[in-house]
Motif scaffolding. Structure first.
Motif, PDB file in Angstrom:
ATOM      1  N   ASN A  63       0.814  -1.228   0.000  1.00 39.01           N
ATOM      2  CA  ASN A  63       0.000   0.000   0.000  1.00 39.01           C
ATOM      3  C   ASN A  63       0.848   1.279   0.000  1.00 39.01           C
ATOM      4  N   VAL A  64       2.152   1.132  -0.293  1.00 40.19           N
ATOM      5  CA  VAL A  64       3.023   2.319  -0.373  1.00 40.19           C
ATOM      6  C   VAL A  64       3.230   2.690  -1.834  1.00 40.19           C
ATOM      7  N   VAL A  65       3.047   3.975  -2.129  1.00 40.17           N
ATOM      8  CA  VAL A  65       3.292   4.470  -3.487  1.00 40.17           C
ATOM      9  C   VAL A  65       4.316   5.597  -3.397  1.00 40.17           C
ATOM     10  N   ALA A  66       5.443   5.415  -4.082  1.00 38.75           N
ATOM     11  CA  ALA A  66       6.475   6.456  -4.065  1.00 38.75           C
ATOM     12  C   ALA A  66       6.219   7.422  -5.210  1.00 38.75           C
ATOM     13  N   GLY A  67       6.377   8.717  -4.929  1.00 40.59           N
ATOM     14  CA  GLY A  67       6.124   9.703  -5.981  1.00 40.59           C
ATOM     15  C   GLY A  67       6.912  10.980  -5.755  1.00 40.59           C
ATOM     16  N   TYR A  68       6.706  11.908  -6.684  1.00 33.80           N
ATOM     17  CA  TYR A  68       7.447  13.170  -6.636  1.00 33.80           C
ATOM     18  C   TYR A  68       6.464  14.311  -6.874  1.00 33.80           C
ATOM     19  N   HIS A  69       6.662  15.419  -6.164  1.00 36.48           N
ATOM     20  CA  HIS A  69       5.816  16.589  -6.412  1.00 36.48           C
ATOM     21  C   HIS A  69       6.666  17.851  -6.359  1.00 36.48           C
ATOM     22  N   ASP A  70       6.490  18.653  -7.392  1.00 32.07           N
ATOM     23  CA  ASP A  70       7.226  19.916  -7.458  1.00 32.07           C
ATOM     24  C   ASP A  70       6.211  21.029  -7.233  1.00 32.07           C
ATOM     25  N   GLY A  71       6.001  21.357  -5.969  1.00 30.39           N
ATOM     26  CA  GLY A  71       4.994  22.380  -5.675  1.00 30.39           C
ATOM     27  C   GLY A  71       4.578  22.282  -4.218  1.00 30.39           C
ATOM     28  N   LEU A  72       3.424  22.852  -3.905  1.00 27.52           N
ATOM     29  CA  LEU A  72       2.956  22.861  -2.519  1.00 27.52           C
ATOM     30  C   LEU A  72       2.483  21.474  -2.073  1.00 27.52           C
ATOM     31  N   LEU A  73       2.898  21.088  -0.876  1.00 29.15           N
ATOM     32  CA  LEU A  73       2.495  19.794  -0.324  1.00 29.15           C
ATOM     33  C   LEU A  73       0.972  19.686  -0.261  1.00 29.15           C
ATOM     34  N   VAL A  74       0.302  20.752   0.209  1.00 26.65           N
ATOM     35  CA  VAL A  74      -1.160  20.657   0.368  1.00 26.65           C
ATOM     36  C   VAL A  74      -1.862  20.460  -0.976  1.00 26.65           C
ATOM     37  N   ASP A  75      -1.315  21.000  -2.044  1.00 23.02           N
ATOM     38  CA  ASP A  75      -1.923  20.802  -3.365  1.00 23.02           C
ATOM     39  C   ASP A  75      -1.831  19.329  -3.766  1.00 23.02           C
ATOM     40  N   PHE A  76      -0.672  18.735  -3.487  1.00 19.52           N
ATOM     41  CA  PHE A  76      -0.491  17.308  -3.782  1.00 19.52           C
ATOM     42  C   PHE A  76      -1.467  16.469  -2.947  1.00 19.52           C
ATOM     43  N   ALA A  77      -1.563  16.817  -1.658  1.00 17.71           N
ATOM     44  CA  ALA A  77      -2.438  16.062  -0.752  1.00 17.71           C
ATOM     45  C   ALA A  77      -3.897  16.165  -1.212  1.00 17.71           C
ATOM     46  N   LYS A  78      -4.341  17.379  -1.529  1.00 15.06           N
ATOM     47  CA  LYS A  78      -5.730  17.565  -1.984  1.00 15.06           C
ATOM     48  C   LYS A  78      -5.991  16.781  -3.264  1.00 15.06           C
ATOM     49  N   ALA A  79      -5.058  16.896  -4.227  1.00  9.46           N
ATOM     50  CA  ALA A  79      -5.238  16.239  -5.526  1.00  9.46           C
ATOM     51  C   ALA A  79      -5.332  14.721  -5.381  1.00  9.46           C
ATOM     52  N   ASN A  80      -4.730  14.184  -4.303  1.00  9.76           N
ATOM     53  CA  ASN A  80      -4.727  12.733  -4.104  1.00  9.76           C
ATOM     54  C   ASN A  80      -5.690  12.284  -3.001  1.00  9.76           C
ATOM     55  N   SER A  81      -6.594  13.201  -2.619  1.00  8.78           N
ATOM     56  CA  SER A  81      -7.582  12.921  -1.560  1.00  8.78           C
ATOM     57  C   SER A  81      -6.916  12.372  -0.297  1.00  8.78           C
ATOM     58  N   ALA A  82      -5.772  12.948   0.033  1.00  9.98           N
ATOM     59  CA  ALA A  82      -5.058  12.541   1.246  1.00  9.98           C
ATOM     60  C   ALA A  82      -5.284  13.606   2.323  1.00  9.98           C
ATOM     61  N   ARG A  83      -5.981  13.211   3.390  1.00 12.42           N
ATOM     62  CA  ARG A  83      -6.306  14.181   4.443  1.00 12.42           C
ATOM     63  C   ARG A  83      -5.260  14.154   5.559  1.00 12.42           C
ATOM     64  N   PHE A  84      -4.391  13.173   5.536  1.00 15.94           N
ATOM     65  CA  PHE A  84      -3.414  13.028   6.613  1.00 15.94           C
ATOM     66  C   PHE A  84      -1.993  13.251   6.090  1.00 15.94           C
ATOM     67  N   ILE A  85      -1.237  14.040   6.836  1.00 18.73           N
ATOM     68  CA  ILE A  85       0.154  14.313   6.462  1.00 18.73           C
ATOM     69  C   ILE A  85       1.029  13.847   7.627  1.00 18.73           C
ATOM     70  N   VAL A  86       1.913  12.924   7.335  1.00 22.04           N
ATOM     71  CA  VAL A  86       2.743  12.312   8.381  1.00 22.04           C
ATOM     72  C   VAL A  86       4.121  12.943   8.401  1.00 22.04           C
ATOM     73  N   ARG A  87       4.620  13.224   9.587  1.00 17.60           N
ATOM     74  CA  ARG A  87       6.002  13.679   9.745  1.00 17.60           C
ATOM     75  C   ARG A  87       6.618  12.935  10.930  1.00 17.60           C
TER      76      ARG A  87
END
Ligand code: ADP
Length: 160
Positions: A63-87
């Motif tokens: 269930n892990v998908v590796a990817g890359y995003h060049d831009g705002l983290l929240v935009d990536f999260a919204k676009a992927n329907s991800a409501r949780f951000i882990v740190r």
């Protein structure tokens, strides 16, 4: 479907990162481990290398998908329907910046939840920077980086 993003520079992924991943795969249906382009940090490894290392290291987790995003983290999260951000949190020194970023992310994406995991004590001292330094000086990276990428990372850092 509970989706989280675990963002970072991953320059390269370390055993500390993999420890966090191994603990969140059971908490979420989908874990998006995402290399973010951080303009304030100059990367040593290319995006392709970072993704290759991420994929090899997490091959055992379906269930892990590796990817890359060049831009705002929240935009990536919204676009992927991800409501949780882990740190991950290592020392108190991580806290101030994380609190600032969490507050900003919440402003930009109010329904998002930041999830913080404490580092395992075994890895509290491990960072990508230390891995790069030790590797470039010919030190043994075993236990510091995932076994699946030990040879690749060691070979790549030796030639600096
Ligand atoms: P960034 O450049 O955004 O700090 P990193 O690639 O260094 O990204 O790390 C990504 C995330 O993993 C961050 O939340 C960081 O605090 C966490 N992390 C890094 N090293 C460790 C470790 N040894 N144990 C737990 N969490 C860690």
């Amino acid at each position: 479907m509970r989706t989280c993003v675990y963002p970072g520079s991953f320059d390269p992924i370390t055993s500390g990162h993999l420890d966090i991943i191994s603990r969140i795969v059971d908490m979420f249906d989908r874990v998006l481990v995402t290399v973010l382009n951080n303009s304030t940090k100059l990367s040593f490894f290319s995006v392709e290398e970072k993704l290759d290392f991420l994929r090899k290291s997490t091959a055992g987790y379906s269930n892990v998908v590796a990817g890359y995003h060049d831009g705002l983290l929240v935009d990536f999260a919204k676009a992927n329907s991800a409501r949780f951000i882990v740190r991950g949190l290592r020392a108190i020194s991580d806290f101030e910046l994380e609190l600032q970023m969490a507050s900003l992310n919440k402003k930009l994406y109010p329904s998002a939840e930041m999830v913080f995991l404490m580092t395992s004590t075994d890895y509290s001292f491990v960072s990508s920077k230390m891995v790069r330094e030790i590797g470039s000086l010919g030190g043994n990276l075993q236990t510091l980086v995932p076994d699946a990428i030990l040879e690749d990372v060691t070979g790549r850092l030796r030639v600096i």
